[in-house]
Design an enzyme around this catalytic site. Structure first.
Site, PDB file in Angstrom:
ATOM      1  N   TYR A  76       0.854  -1.197   0.000  1.00 24.18           N
ATOM      2  CA  TYR A  76       0.000   0.000   0.000  1.00 24.18           C
ATOM      3  C   TYR A  76       0.883   1.238   0.000  1.00 24.18           C
ATOM      4  O   TYR A  76       1.873   1.285   0.750  1.00 24.18           O
ATOM      5  CB  TYR A  76      -0.919   0.019   1.229  1.00 24.18           C
ATOM      6  CG  TYR A  76      -2.359  -0.089   0.807  1.00 24.18           C
ATOM      7  CD1 TYR A  76      -2.945   0.944   0.081  1.00 24.18           C
ATOM      8  CD2 TYR A  76      -3.108  -1.223   1.088  1.00 24.18           C
ATOM      9  CE1 TYR A  76      -4.255   0.848  -0.354  1.00 24.18           C
ATOM     10  CE2 TYR A  76      -4.419  -1.326   0.657  1.00 24.18           C
ATOM     11  CZ  TYR A  76      -4.986  -0.281  -0.064  1.00 24.18           C
ATOM     12  OH  TYR A  76      -6.274  -0.379  -0.501  1.00 24.18           O
ATOM     13  N   GLU A  78      -0.535   4.783  -0.535  1.00 26.58           N
ATOM     14  CA  GLU A  78      -1.342   5.995  -0.788  1.00 26.58           C
ATOM     15  C   GLU A  78      -0.505   7.231  -0.491  1.00 26.58           C
ATOM     16  O   GLU A  78       0.279   7.248   0.455  1.00 26.58           O
ATOM     17  CB  GLU A  78      -2.594   5.984   0.088  1.00 26.58           C
ATOM     18  CG  GLU A  78      -3.694   5.104  -0.493  1.00 26.58           C
ATOM     19  CD  GLU A  78      -4.852   4.968   0.458  1.00 26.58           C
ATOM     20  OE1 GLU A  78      -5.744   5.817   0.414  1.00 26.58           O
ATOM     21  OE2 GLU A  78      -4.830   4.007   1.237  1.00 26.58           O
ATOM     22  N   ASP A 253      -6.844  14.492 -24.099  1.00 27.84           N
ATOM     23  CA  ASP A 253      -6.809  13.061 -23.783  1.00 27.84           C
ATOM     24  C   ASP A 253      -6.148  12.363 -24.977  1.00 27.84           C
ATOM     25  O   ASP A 253      -6.771  12.167 -26.020  1.00 27.84           O
ATOM     26  CB  ASP A 253      -8.247  12.573 -23.575  1.00 27.84           C
ATOM     27  CG  ASP A 253      -8.308  11.084 -23.266  1.00 27.84           C
ATOM     28  OD1 ASP A 253      -7.279  10.402 -23.386  1.00 27.84           O
ATOM     29  OD2 ASP A 253      -9.409  10.605 -22.923  1.00 27.84           O
ATOM     30  N   THR A 282      -3.847   6.801 -21.664  1.00 30.43           N
ATOM     31  CA  THR A 282      -3.684   5.431 -21.209  1.00 30.43           C
ATOM     32  C   THR A 282      -2.250   5.057 -21.556  1.00 30.43           C
ATOM     33  O   THR A 282      -1.580   5.755 -22.318  1.00 30.43           O
ATOM     34  CB  THR A 282      -4.639   4.445 -21.929  1.00 30.43           C
ATOM     35  OG1 THR A 282      -4.434   4.598 -23.337  1.00 30.43           O
ATOM     36  CG2 THR A 282      -6.085   4.719 -21.594  1.00 30.43           C
ATOM     37  N   LYS A 285      -2.287   1.469 -25.120  1.00 24.16           N
ATOM     38  CA  LYS A 285      -2.752   1.416 -26.504  1.00 24.16           C
ATOM     39  C   LYS A 285      -1.524   1.574 -27.420  1.00 24.16           C
ATOM     40  O   LYS A 285      -0.633   0.748 -27.359  1.00 24.16           O
ATOM     41  CB  LYS A 285      -3.813   2.496 -26.730  1.00 24.16           C
ATOM     42  CG  LYS A 285      -5.024   2.372 -25.788  1.00 24.16           C
ATOM     43  CD  LYS A 285      -6.076   3.383 -26.154  1.00 24.16           C
ATOM     44  CE  LYS A 285      -6.996   3.768 -25.032  1.00 24.16           C
ATOM     45  NZ  LYS A 285      -8.069   2.884 -24.715  1.00 24.16           N
ATOM     46  N   ARG A 291      -1.511  -2.016 -18.861  1.00 24.03           N
ATOM     47  CA  ARG A 291      -2.834  -1.379 -18.778  1.00 24.03           C
ATOM     48  C   ARG A 291      -2.787  -0.349 -17.659  1.00 24.03           C
ATOM     49  O   ARG A 291      -2.508  -0.677 -16.506  1.00 24.03           O
ATOM     50  CB  ARG A 291      -3.850  -2.477 -18.455  1.00 24.03           C
ATOM     51  CG  ARG A 291      -5.284  -2.091 -18.522  1.00 24.03           C
ATOM     52  CD  ARG A 291      -6.137  -3.338 -18.728  1.00 24.03           C
ATOM     53  NE  ARG A 291      -5.938  -3.852 -20.065  1.00 24.03           N
ATOM     54  CZ  ARG A 291      -6.501  -3.358 -21.163  1.00 24.03           C
ATOM     55  NH1 ARG A 291      -7.334  -2.353 -21.082  1.00 24.03           N
ATOM     56  NH2 ARG A 291      -6.243  -3.870 -22.346  1.00 24.03           N
TER      57      ARG A 291
HETATM   58  N1  PLP Z   1      -9.818   8.064 -23.121  1.00 17.03           N
HETATM   59  C1  PLP Z   1      -9.880   7.626 -24.381  1.00 17.03           C
HETATM   60  C2  PLP Z   1      -9.720   8.610 -25.506  1.00 17.03           C
HETATM   61  C3  PLP Z   1     -10.084   6.272 -24.645  1.00 17.03           C
HETATM   62  O1  PLP Z   1     -10.160   5.841 -25.906  1.00 17.03           O
HETATM   63  C4  PLP Z   1     -10.234   5.383 -23.549  1.00 17.03           C
HETATM   64  C5  PLP Z   1     -10.470   3.930 -23.746  1.00 17.03           C
HETATM   65  O2  PLP Z   1     -10.832   3.406 -24.699  1.00 17.03           O
HETATM   66  C6  PLP Z   1     -10.177   5.900 -22.255  1.00 17.03           C
HETATM   67  C7  PLP Z   1      -9.965   7.241 -22.078  1.00 17.03           C
HETATM   68  C8  PLP Z   1     -10.401   5.012 -21.057  1.00 17.03           C
HETATM   69  O3  PLP Z   1      -9.319   4.173 -20.841  1.00 17.03           O
HETATM   70  P1  PLP Z   1      -9.450   2.928 -19.826  1.00 17.03           P
HETATM   71  O4  PLP Z   1     -10.194   1.883 -20.540  1.00 17.03           O
HETATM   72  O5  PLP Z   1      -8.029   2.574 -19.507  1.00 17.03           O
HETATM   73  O6  PLP Z   1     -10.161   3.427 -18.608  1.00 17.03           O
END
Ligand code: PLP
Length: 489
Positions: A76, A78, A253, A282, A285, A291
């Protein structure tokens, strides 16, 4: 400055050593729950034998995968590096610092936060840290308080309501935006008043004038850029101009295209890091890590992002942060740049090959890692196309197209991406064959009329023998480009 990972080839046979490690691990797992060991073996067999074209998936290296299977998971931690709510976190401090340092170097960011467990968590951290920075902090200062615990219940109640009155402007779902960008089924749509911008009805390209007009009218606290299914690059300098004009925080994002940013395929105005206040991602990908999630921020937002735990996160995943450090180190090598360029080149080849065979593509092509086929011309819904392709061993996912007549469940599109098969070594020739297989399957799929007499949205039939013939042709490509070559369980 943290040195990138070594580019020297290891002095031992990685595949043979990883094989031994996995065989041993599976034997240990088998002794407790054999069905988990079986499913793990079966998943490798499935991944090896299918054409994985899901744009958000990849194959992480054995180094990244092995890093996740350790006792770093048991701790842990945090809090933040050096300021934990638990004793004995020195090794978690080390791996979290390494992940953050590699991320900063890789993306040229002022600040990196490696704790988010997933992309959705990274976005939650970003949203709440923007609210803390833009709404909570000035309010606290006005009330002469240092933190929320200094407020009376009445003062806190007033401030609490101000959070829920904020506005976010993001890309519409059917133009390629993501659920976490302010849409109702997701918490982001419940915590913000949301509006979305779309794409040009003719070109299907992002219309910056429309974004600017919506921003001027709506005056969002947060302008969100980024996508899950938009096949084009974005000019983040333009998005920042729009955000600045209306006093919004620009949040990008880059979950989908982080690998192309890391690999310097997206540079200048196409690189979000120099332009956005906060960038989320993320790590699994196109970036090809474990992950997980990541937040990058300017100095201005660093201290509020650093409060991700306890703002919205609990204990960080030490084993995953360690794997992020390994993946980011890999992404800093010249080999990763070559890979990222190949991902984009292959998407281009795939799009060209599909078009030559008559496929209709959203925006008429791509300049990132994904292609969106509009399957209405084959008389199919996205769901029918996705299922028929899967029957033939081609793994894709259905996706809405702009102004989709079939809605978000059945859809009219199929999204395909190149990151995973590029990791296997596919190039332009292989993607040409992939395009041929896809179009042949789509042409060989017939929708079945529903009992109402209307065309059904889910059922279909495939021409006899087509699934088997496609699988056989795929197998040739897959065998010539093996997944984890030399890895034997
Ligand atoms: N943001 C975008 C643009 C995504 O395409 C995705 C997932 O497909 C996410 C956020 C969420 O990612 P996670 O599945 O790791 O929560």
């Amino acid at each position: 400055m943290l040195a990138p990972a070594t580019t020297d080839a290891p002095s031992f046979d990685v595949a043979a050593t990883a094989s031994e490690a996995y065989r041993a691990a599976l034997a240990v797992i088998e002794s407790v729950e054999p069905r988990v060991a079986d499913a793990t073996r079966a998943e490798l067999a499935d991944q090896r034998s299918s054409l994985k074209l899901i744009a958000s998936e990849n194959y992480a290296s054995p180094a990244v995968l092995l890093t996740m299977g350790t006792w770093l998971s048991d701790k842990y931690a945090e809090g933040t590096v050096g300021h934990r709510f638990y004793a004995g976190c020195q090794n978690i401090d080390t791996v979290e610092s390494l992940a953050a340092e590699h991320a900063r170097e890789l993306f040229g960011a002022e600040y990196a936060y490696a704790q988010p467990h997933s992309g959705i968590d990274a976005n939650l951290v970003a949203f709440w840290s923007i609210l803390a920075h833009r709404v909570e902090s000035p309010e606290l200062a006005e009330l002469g308080a240092k933190n929320v615990n200094d407020l009376t219940d009445e003062q806190w109640e007033t401030l609490r309501h101000k959070f829920g009155n904020q506005r976010a402007l993001g890309m519409s779902l059917d133009s390629g935006g993501h659920l976490t960008h302010g849409f109702r089924p997701n918490i982001s749509g419940k915590m913000f008043a949301q509006r979305s911008y779309g794409t040009d009805p003719t070109t299907q390209l992002l219309d910056y004038d429309q974004v600017a007009a919506a921003a001027r009218e709506f005056k969002p606290l947060i302008l969100i850029a980024g996508y899950s299914a938009y096949p084009r690059r974005i000019d983040f300098a333009k998005m920042r101009e729009i955000a600045d004009e209306v006093g919004a925080t620009l949040m990008v994002d880059m979950a989908h295209f982080a690998g192309l940013v890391a690999g310097k395929v997206f540079t200048g105005n196409e690189d979000p890091v120099p332009h956005a206040h906060i960038v989320t991602s993320t790590t699994h990908k196109s970036l090809r890590g474990p992950r997980g999630g990541l937040v990058l921020a300017t100095e201005e937002y660093a201290s509020s992002v650093d409060r991700g735990c306890p703002l919205v996160l609990g204990g960080p995943l030490g084993h995953v942060m360690a794997a992020k450090a390994v993946a980011f180190a890999e992404a800093r090598t010249p080999a990763f740049r070559t890979y990222a360029q190949a991902v984009a080149d292959n998407a281009q080849s795939l799009a060209d090959s599909l078009k030559q065979r008559g496929a209709k593509l959203v925006t008429d092509g791509t300049d990132n890692h994904l292609v969106l086929i509009d399957v209405t011309g084959y008389g199919l819904t996205g769901r029918q196309a996705e299922s028929a392709l899967l029957d033939a061993g081609i793994v894709t996912n259905r996706n809405a197209v702009p102004n989709d007549p079939n809605g978000a469940w059945y859809t009219s599109g199929v999204r395909i991406g190149t990151p995973a098969l590029t990791t296997r070594g596919f190039g332009a020739d292989e993607f040409d064959t992939v395009a041929d297989l896809i179009v042949t399957v789509l042409k060989g799929t017939t929708p079945v009329t529903a009992s109402s007499g209307q065309p059904g949205k889910a059922k279909y039939t495939l021409t006899d023998g087509l699934a088997a013939a496609t699988k056989a042709a795929s197998a040739e490509l897959l065998d010539a480009n093996p997944l984890y070559p030399g890895l034997q369980l």
